[in-house]
Enzyme design. Structure first.
Site, mmCIF file in Angstrom:
data_model
loop_
_atom_site.group_PDB
_atom_site.id
_atom_site.type_symbol
_atom_site.label_atom_id
_atom_site.label_comp_id
_atom_site.label_asym_id
_atom_site.label_seq_id
_atom_site.Cartn_x
_atom_site.Cartn_y
_atom_site.Cartn_z
ATOM 1 N N GLN A 38 0.822 -1.200 0.000
ATOM 2 C CA GLN A 38 0.000 0.000 0.000
ATOM 3 C C GLN A 38 0.860 1.255 0.000
ATOM 4 O OE1 GLN A 38 -3.253 0.012 -0.444
ATOM 5 N NE2 GLN A 38 -3.346 2.253 -0.462
ATOM 6 N N ALA A 76 -5.700 5.416 -0.406
ATOM 7 C CA ALA A 76 -5.476 5.585 1.037
ATOM 8 C C ALA A 76 -3.989 5.492 1.369
ATOM 9 C CB ALA A 76 -6.242 4.520 1.809
ATOM 10 N N SER A 89 -5.616 1.823 4.605
ATOM 11 C CA SER A 89 -6.295 1.123 3.520
ATOM 12 C C SER A 89 -7.016 -0.130 3.998
ATOM 13 C CB SER A 89 -5.289 0.724 2.438
ATOM 14 O OG SER A 89 -5.903 -0.105 1.474
ATOM 15 N N ASP A 93 -11.739 -4.693 -5.135
ATOM 16 C CA ASP A 93 -12.199 -3.859 -6.239
ATOM 17 C C ASP A 93 -12.644 -4.790 -7.351
ATOM 18 O OD1 ASP A 93 -11.430 -1.628 -4.785
ATOM 19 O OD2 ASP A 93 -9.434 -1.578 -5.691
ATOM 20 N N GLU A 108 -16.396 5.354 -4.762
ATOM 21 C CA GLU A 108 -15.792 4.253 -5.516
ATOM 22 C C GLU A 108 -16.843 3.177 -5.762
ATOM 23 O OE1 GLU A 108 -12.279 2.773 -3.624
ATOM 24 O OE2 GLU A 108 -11.150 4.623 -3.942
ATOM 25 N N HIS A 160 -15.671 -0.665 -5.159
ATOM 26 C CA HIS A 160 -15.039 -1.122 -3.917
ATOM 27 C C HIS A 160 -16.084 -1.656 -2.933
ATOM 28 C CE1 HIS A 160 -11.707 -0.625 -0.804
ATOM 29 N NE2 HIS A 160 -12.764 -0.888 -0.070
#
Length: 300
Positions: A137, A157, A162, A171, A222, A225
């Site tokens: 991340q 993020a 995250s 996702d 989003e 997500h």
């Protein structure tokens, strides 16, 4: 001919065994002294799947979900292996399989008109990403800043903030958007996005970053997500159009008020368990059937 009393008792015994698997008498299901009135059960609110991850609630660098498994038998947007927490992976597979059974779906296009699209081979979803470690991340965040003129616009993020590190989210796109270089909010106009939003709670998922909830989540909308929270919580969150942050605050207040009023969390959970698993009550009615035997009433 009227059956004997012994035969009648045998019938009652068989009915009890049919519904309970045992003739043991369940414990009393007397209600707790303080009534729990929140729409979600106390038991569901104790779930480890309700961990809140955001800029104010960071995961430790060493955090890694367990068990973490490879997602199998699901179309992927890339050839890269995708991992998820096991329960999340199983729920995703169930949603993916059910999407394949959809042969037509009516959705709203960008221009506001409704149209029915046919899917001769079923609606196919494409998994883009799942679990990401703290280190991954950090790299993802740095790369995004480099591509975006060092501007943090709320789409990626920071490390530790995250949800992907939790292994509870992913996702997911359709074929058209899976082939694009970047995910965009226009995905919300696709039938797959609208079908998932409409049906995700059935599998225990919520749309984690809803439209018009950026102030609460700190992340822009989003439509791709989704986050696993369990079916009961997902049903409530999606039906109320709230963010997970709003739900967390609301449900925690309900728990705090319950305890402040004399409620006991463990007793309430025990009560919920017993009432969910109590066998149906049976009683002999003063009504006789055509064969002359008393009728039996079963109530759940």
């Amino acid at each position: 001919m009227m059956k004997s009393a012994g035969s009648f008792l045998a019938i009652v015994l068989c009915i009890c065994l049919l519904f309970t698997g045992t003739f043991a008498v369940a414990e009393s299901s007397d209600e707790p002294k303080v009534e729990w009135t929140y729409p979600v059960s106390v038991t569901a609110l104790q779930s480890p799947y309700l961990i809140l991850v955001n800029a104010d609630n960071l995961l430790d660098k060493s955090y890694k979900p367990s068990p973490l498994v490879k997602v199998k038998n699901v179309k992927r947007a890339t050839s890269a292996t995708v991992e998820l927490e096991e329960t999340t992976a199983n729920a995703l597979k169930a949603m993916y399989d059910d999407a394949l059974l959809v042969t037509e779906y009516t959705y709203v296009r960008k221009d506001g008109t409704s149209v029915t699209q046919e899917f001769p081979d079923g609606m196919t979803l494409y998994l883009k990403s799942g679990y990401r470690s703290y280190g991954t991340q950090a790299t993802t965040y740095a790369n995004y800043l480099a591509r975006n003129n060092n501007v943090d616009d709320g789409y990626v993020a920071k490390p530790g903030a995250s949800e992907h590190q939790s292994g509870l989210c992913f996702d997911i796109l359709n074929k058209k958007f899976a082939g694009l270089d970047r995910m965009t909010q226009d995905f919300k106009h696709e039938p797959e996005a609208q079908w998932m939003k409409e049906n995700c709670a059935t599998y225990g998922f919520i749309l984690r970053f809803p439209e018009d909830k950026e102030e609460e989540t700190g992340i822009k909308f989003e439509p791709w997500h989704f986050r696993y929270v369990g079916k009961e919580v997902a049903g409530y969150v999606m039906s109320t159009d709230m963010s997970f942050e709003e739900f967390t605050v609301e449900s925690q207040k309900a728990l705090d008020d319950f305890v402040a009023n004399g409620g006991n969390i463990e007793e309430q959970m025990d009560y919920e368990f017993r009432t969910m698993n109590d066998p149906p009550e049976s009683k002999v009615l003063d009504v006789y059937g055509e064969d002359g035997d008393p009728e039996i009433s079963l109530s759940l």
